[in-house]
Write a protein that holds these residues in place. Structure first.
Motif, PDB file in Angstrom:
ATOM      1  N   ARG A   1       2.659   3.393 -10.840  1.00  0.00           N
ATOM      2  CA  ARG A   1       1.226   3.048 -10.806  1.00  0.00           C
ATOM      3  C   ARG A   1       0.336   4.190 -11.297  1.00  0.00           C
ATOM      4  O   ARG A   1      -0.884   4.080 -11.295  1.00  0.00           O
ATOM      5  N   GLY A   2       0.945   5.308 -11.574  1.00  0.00           N
ATOM      6  CA  GLY A   2       0.129   6.445 -12.027  1.00  0.00           C
ATOM      7  C   GLY A   2      -0.639   7.093 -10.881  1.00  0.00           C
ATOM      8  O   GLY A   2      -1.660   7.766 -11.093  1.00  0.00           O
ATOM      9  N   VAL A   3      -0.174   6.872  -9.650  1.00  0.00           N
ATOM     10  CA  VAL A   3      -0.816   7.504  -8.489  1.00  0.00           C
ATOM     11  C   VAL A   3      -0.211   8.890  -8.327  1.00  0.00           C
ATOM     12  O   VAL A   3       0.998   9.064  -8.470  1.00  0.00           O
ATOM     13  N   GLY A   4      -1.024   9.874  -8.052  1.00  0.00           N
ATOM     14  CA  GLY A   4      -0.436  11.203  -7.867  1.00  0.00           C
ATOM     15  C   GLY A   4      -1.489  12.213  -7.491  1.00  0.00           C
ATOM     16  O   GLY A   4      -2.674  11.876  -7.405  1.00  0.00           O
ATOM     17  N   GLU A   5      -1.040  13.425  -7.251  1.00  0.00           N
ATOM     18  CA  GLU A   5      -1.982  14.489  -6.893  1.00  0.00           C
ATOM     19  C   GLU A   5      -2.122  15.431  -8.071  1.00  0.00           C
ATOM     20  O   GLU A   5      -1.161  15.638  -8.818  1.00  0.00           O
TER      21      GLU A   5
ATOM     22  N   ALA B   1       0.846  -1.208   0.000  1.00  0.00           N
ATOM     23  CA  ALA B   1       0.000   0.000   0.000  1.00  0.00           C
ATOM     24  C   ALA B   1       0.876   1.251   0.000  1.00  0.00           C
ATOM     25  O   ALA B   1       1.939   1.285   0.628  1.00  0.00           O
ATOM     26  N   LEU B   2       0.394   2.267  -0.690  1.00  0.00           N
ATOM     27  CA  LEU B   2       1.117   3.543  -0.747  1.00  0.00           C
ATOM     28  C   LEU B   2       0.425   4.554   0.157  1.00  0.00           C
ATOM     29  O   LEU B   2      -0.795   4.687   0.132  1.00  0.00           O
ATOM     30  N   THR B   3       1.210   5.263   0.969  1.00  0.00           N
ATOM     31  CA  THR B   3       0.625   6.321   1.790  1.00  0.00           C
ATOM     32  C   THR B   3       1.274   7.643   1.407  1.00  0.00           C
ATOM     33  O   THR B   3       2.505   7.739   1.329  1.00  0.00           O
ATOM     34  N   ALA B   4       0.437   8.643   1.202  1.00  0.00           N
ATOM     35  CA  ALA B   4       0.962   9.961   0.815  1.00  0.00           C
ATOM     36  C   ALA B   4       1.174  10.811   2.060  1.00  0.00           C
ATOM     37  O   ALA B   4       0.390  10.769   3.003  1.00  0.00           O
ATOM     38  N   LYS B   5       2.264  11.576   2.058  1.00  0.00           N
ATOM     39  CA  LYS B   5       2.497  12.520   3.156  1.00  0.00           C
ATOM     40  C   LYS B   5       2.781  13.888   2.524  1.00  0.00           C
ATOM     41  O   LYS B   5       3.646  14.000   1.654  1.00  0.00           O
ATOM     42  N   ARG B   6       2.044  14.879   2.987  1.00  0.00           N
ATOM     43  CA  ARG B   6       2.260  16.228   2.426  1.00  0.00           C
ATOM     44  C   ARG B   6       3.269  16.989   3.264  1.00  0.00           C
ATOM     45  O   ARG B   6       3.224  16.944   4.485  1.00  0.00           O
TER      46      ARG B   6
ATOM     47  N   GLY C   1      -1.875  18.703  -9.948  1.00  0.00           N
ATOM     48  CA  GLY C   1      -0.960  19.828  -9.758  1.00  0.00           C
ATOM     49  C   GLY C   1       0.445  19.422  -9.367  1.00  0.00           C
ATOM     50  O   GLY C   1       1.262  20.279  -9.046  1.00  0.00           O
ATOM     51  N   VAL C   2       0.731  18.115  -9.359  1.00  0.00           N
ATOM     52  CA  VAL C   2       2.096  17.676  -9.043  1.00  0.00           C
ATOM     53  C   VAL C   2       2.530  16.666 -10.100  1.00  0.00           C
ATOM     54  O   VAL C   2       1.801  15.732 -10.413  1.00  0.00           O
ATOM     55  N   ARG C   3       3.697  16.871 -10.679  1.00  0.00           N
ATOM     56  CA  ARG C   3       4.248  15.850 -11.576  1.00  0.00           C
ATOM     57  C   ARG C   3       5.613  15.427 -11.051  1.00  0.00           C
ATOM     58  O   ARG C   3       6.530  16.239 -10.933  1.00  0.00           O
ATOM     59  N   MET C   4       5.706  14.134 -10.707  1.00  0.00           N
ATOM     60  CA  MET C   4       6.972  13.596 -10.206  1.00  0.00           C
ATOM     61  C   MET C   4       7.753  12.994 -11.349  1.00  0.00           C
ATOM     62  O   MET C   4       7.200  12.211 -12.121  1.00  0.00           O
ATOM     63  N   LEU C   5       9.040  13.307 -11.401  1.00  0.00           N
ATOM     64  CA  LEU C   5       9.881  12.759 -12.460  1.00  0.00           C
ATOM     65  C   LEU C   5      10.648  11.565 -11.917  1.00  0.00           C
ATOM     66  O   LEU C   5      11.366  11.688 -10.917  1.00  0.00           O
ATOM     67  N   ASP C   6      10.457  10.439 -12.549  1.00  0.00           N
ATOM     68  CA  ASP C   6      11.166   9.235 -12.113  1.00  0.00           C
ATOM     69  C   ASP C   6      12.484   9.160 -12.867  1.00  0.00           C
ATOM     70  O   ASP C   6      12.608   8.474 -13.870  1.00  0.00           O
ATOM     71  N   ILE C   7      13.458   9.886 -12.357  1.00  0.00           N
ATOM     72  CA  ILE C   7      14.774   9.900 -12.995  1.00  0.00           C
ATOM     73  C   ILE C   7      15.548   8.684 -12.495  1.00  0.00           C
ATOM     74  O   ILE C   7      15.484   8.366 -11.292  1.00  0.00           O
ATOM     75  N   ASP C   8      16.241   8.016 -13.375  1.00  0.00           N
ATOM     76  CA  ASP C   8      17.000   6.815 -13.021  1.00  0.00           C
ATOM     77  C   ASP C   8      17.742   7.011 -11.682  1.00  0.00           C
ATOM     78  O   ASP C   8      18.389   8.039 -11.461  1.00  0.00           O
ATOM     79  N   ALA C   9      17.623   6.010 -10.781  1.00  0.00           N
ATOM     80  CA  ALA C   9      18.093   6.161  -9.395  1.00  0.00           C
ATOM     81  C   ALA C   9      19.585   6.505  -9.301  1.00  0.00           C
ATOM     82  O   ALA C   9      19.987   7.339  -8.480  1.00  0.00           O
ATOM     83  N   ASP C  10      20.424   5.894 -10.154  1.00  0.00           N
ATOM     84  CA  ASP C  10      21.865   6.190 -10.094  1.00  0.00           C
ATOM     85  C   ASP C  10      22.142   7.627 -10.528  1.00  0.00           C
ATOM     86  O   ASP C  10      23.007   8.303  -9.965  1.00  0.00           O
ATOM     87  N   THR C  11      21.430   8.061 -11.537  1.00  0.00           N
ATOM     88  CA  THR C  11      21.612   9.447 -12.009  1.00  0.00           C
ATOM     89  C   THR C  11      21.210  10.411 -10.903  1.00  0.00           C
ATOM     90  O   THR C  11      21.918  11.373 -10.597  1.00  0.00           O
ATOM     91  N   HIS C  12      20.068  10.119 -10.279  1.00  0.00           N
ATOM     92  CA  HIS C  12      19.610  11.004  -9.205  1.00  0.00           C
ATOM     93  C   HIS C  12      20.596  11.027  -8.050  1.00  0.00           C
ATOM     94  O   HIS C  12      20.943  12.074  -7.516  1.00  0.00           O
ATOM     95  N   GLU C  13      21.071   9.856  -7.679  1.00  0.00           N
ATOM     96  CA  GLU C  13      22.012   9.743  -6.556  1.00  0.00           C
ATOM     97  C   GLU C  13      23.274  10.588  -6.824  1.00  0.00           C
ATOM     98  O   GLU C  13      23.730  11.343  -5.965  1.00  0.00           O
ATOM     99  N   ALA C  14      23.818  10.459  -8.042  1.00  0.00           N
ATOM    100  CA  ALA C  14      25.046  11.199  -8.367  1.00  0.00           C
ATOM    101  C   ALA C  14      24.768  12.711  -8.411  1.00  0.00           C
ATOM    102  O   ALA C  14      25.584  13.518  -7.938  1.00  0.00           O
ATOM    103  N   ALA C  15      23.623  13.085  -8.946  1.00  0.00           N
ATOM    104  CA  ALA C  15      23.304  14.517  -9.071  1.00  0.00           C
ATOM    105  C   ALA C  15      23.004  15.118  -7.689  1.00  0.00           C
ATOM    106  O   ALA C  15      23.500  16.193  -7.336  1.00  0.00           O
TER     107      ALA C  15
ATOM    108  N   ASP D   1      11.691   4.620  -2.926  1.00  0.00           N
ATOM    109  CA  ASP D   1      10.878   3.564  -3.547  1.00  0.00           C
ATOM    110  C   ASP D   1       9.402   3.908  -3.612  1.00  0.00           C
ATOM    111  O   ASP D   1       8.726   3.584  -4.581  1.00  0.00           O
ATOM    112  N   GLY D   2       8.880   4.545  -2.561  1.00  0.00           N
ATOM    113  CA  GLY D   2       7.454   4.877  -2.520  1.00  0.00           C
ATOM    114  C   GLY D   2       7.079   5.799  -3.674  1.00  0.00           C
ATOM    115  O   GLY D   2       6.105   5.550  -4.408  1.00  0.00           O
ATOM    116  N   ASP D   3       7.863   6.843  -3.859  1.00  0.00           N
ATOM    117  CA  ASP D   3       7.581   7.799  -4.938  1.00  0.00           C
ATOM    118  C   ASP D   3       7.681   7.117  -6.302  1.00  0.00           C
ATOM    119  O   ASP D   3       6.848   7.323  -7.185  1.00  0.00           O
ATOM    120  N   ARG D   4       8.704   6.288  -6.453  1.00  0.00           N
ATOM    121  CA  ARG D   4       8.899   5.642  -7.765  1.00  0.00           C
ATOM    122  C   ARG D   4       7.731   4.712  -8.074  1.00  0.00           C
ATOM    123  O   ARG D   4       7.254   4.641  -9.206  1.00  0.00           O
TER     124      ARG D   4
END
Ligand SMILES: O=P(O)(O)OC[C@H]1O[C@@H](O)[C@H](O)[C@@H](O)[C@@H]1O
Length: 469
Positions: A68-72, A28-33, A74-88, A60-63
């Motif tokens: 799953r296409g779950v979201g709010e 299950a996914l839980t959203a926290k604002r 007015g918000v668009r989350m970018l699933d950038i490859d985890a290694d790229t994100h980690e390095a950046a 992991d939750g956000d990804r």
């Protein structure tokens, strides 16, 4: 060509967004604002304004939510490859750029800009490009785009190339380094960071000091004059008085207040002990260890304070993927334990250190603080310095580093310290603890007024209007 998704008139881009998701064992996914200035700013313009917040999927939750296409709305989350994100994020943003702007490198051992750094930089470019592309896709013709912080310095220039019609602002929530420190970065990288921000119509900062440092860096690195004609602005984010006053009197805060009072206890003569409070992320720039050393020196030099004062230190975990942050957290714990074993008595724990994040307890500590210690080495603003005077029940003396952005607005009514000067900070704590009640109340009133001069919603709207003009 403007895409068919291009319907948004106001866009915000930041690494961390207004909502995050956790994934439990059952799937299950839980959203926290989250809270903060941008969240209240965007809610102030209302749901019909066509606003969109573009942010990274973190963890992991956000990804999973993106997958799953779950979201709010007015918000668009970018699933950038985890290694790229980690390095950046950890390599470039939280190590190189954060360290430069907060003067945290301990030369001659650090920094080392080598092949690994170049790999991380390439990831930072990819990550910034992903934001620029998403913004270009979502923004309506002529939309306003407000890009946030050191994670996204390249976005304004990249976006300008993709969509010359947009009005682009960049806001730095950190200090900006002086040129001689900024130029620790390799020359080409320093030029790219500045050139990236200069792709914006307007580059804004929390204080004039950081804005001037940015301009100085442009001159030092890129030559005289700001070539692109980017306007420079200052918006000193203030505390949200209405929210804080209401939130700090809810039952969960009252409960924690009672517990804290109990833990602080009473002095041998029966009077309530004084509380020196600090609340921070466990962050190198916050200078928590020197704050503890100053408290220890106070107990050493002024034995009359033994058994009569407690240092309440809430230091919440942050950026624990980085070894230097884990080591710093351990050092904070070690120094606090050392003070407690050296001076503690059966009825008195001199340092109440708590590393577990609890917003209600932070507010409770603001209410009872006699002294708030805010002594960062450098800080873009420091909202704790602004929140404490607003929430305080009986007035509180602010001991404030002259290197915090908040110093420009609050310096006159605070007891000001050089953050490296431990003895000076110990003397400032004594001065704060002995300040006459009347003076303390007067100063708190003035501090609260200055701290709330530009509440988050207005801060946000001012940036939008400034982009228009
Ligand atoms: O790395 P995190 O936890 O997302 O924190 C980032 C933020 O941390 C805050 O302390 C800074 O003031 C911001 O400038 C920054 O964006």
């Amino acid at each position: 060509m403007v895409s068919t998704r291009a319907t948004h008139n106001i866009l915000v881009a930041s690494n961390r967004g207004p909502v995050s998701y956790t994934l439990d064992e059952t799937g299950a996914l839980t959203a926290k604002r989250g809270g903060g200035g941008l969240v209240s700013g965007l809610s102030a313009i209302g749901p019909d304004a066509g606003a969109l917040w573009v942010c990274s999927a973190l963890g992991d939750g956000d990804r999973e939510a993106v997958r799953r296409g779950v979201g709010e709305d007015g918000v668009r989350m970018l699933d950038i490859d985890a290694d790229t994100h980690e390095a950046a994020y950890n390599g470039i943003a939280n190590s190189a750029l954060w360290f430069v702007h907060h003067l945290l490198y301990q030369t001659p051992l650090e920094p080392v800009f080598d092949k690994e750094f170049r790999r991380q930089w390439a990831a930072y470019e990819t990550y910034n490009h992903a934001f620029a592309e998403a913004l270009a896709e979502e923004a309506a013709e002529g939309a306003a785009v407000l890009v946030q912080d050191y994670h996204l310095t390249l976005v304004p220039r990249m976006l300008r190339e993709l969509r010359p019609d947009l009005r682009i602002g960049h806001f730095s929530h950190t200090p900006w380094a002086p040129p001689e420190y900024f130029r620790l970065l390799p020359d080409d990288i320093a030029a790219k960071v500045l050139g990236g921000i200069l792709g914006a119509d307007r580059a804004a900062f929390l204080t004039q000091r950081w804005a001037d440092a940015f301009t100085d860096c442009c001159h030092a690195v890129l030559g005289p004059g700001i070539p692109s004609g980017t306007r420079i602005g200052v918006h000193g984010l203030g505390a949200d008085a209405d929210f804080l006053r209401e939130r700090s009197h809810r039952p969960d805060v009252d409960e924690r207040l009672a517990v804290l009072r109990e833990q602080i206890g009473t002095a041998p003569d029966g009077s309530a002990r004084k509380a020196i409070v600090r609340v921070d992320r466990t962050e190198l720039s916050k200078n928590i260890v020197r704050g503890l050393l100053a408290f220890r020196e106070l107990l050493e030099e002024r034995p009359e304070w033994r058994e009569r004062v407690v240092h309440v230190a809430f230091a919440y975990p942050s950026r624990q993927d980085l070894a230097v942050y884990r080591d710093y957290t351990a050092e904070v714990q070690r120094v606090a334990d050392g003070i407690n074993s050296q001076y503690g008595t059966p009825g008195w724990t001199p340092v109440l250190l708590n590393l577990k994040d609890d917003f209600a307890r932070s507010l409770a500590s603001y209410r009872l603080a006699d002294v708030a210690l805010v002594n960062p080495i450098r800080d873009g603003m420091n909202l704790v310095a602004k929140e404490v005077p607003v929430v305080s029940d009986d007035g509180c003396v602010l001991v404030l580093s002259r290197e915090a952005g908040a110093y420009e607005e609050l310096g006159e009514d605070a007891v000001v310290v050089n953050p490296y000067d431990v003895s000076g900070t110990a003397r400032a704590l004594h001065e704060a603890l002995t300040m006459p009640v009347g003076e303390r109340a007067e100063r708190t009133k003035r501090l609260a007024a200055a701290a709330t001069a530009l509440p988050p919603a207005q801060w946000f709207l001012d940036q939008l209007h400034a982009l228009d003009s």
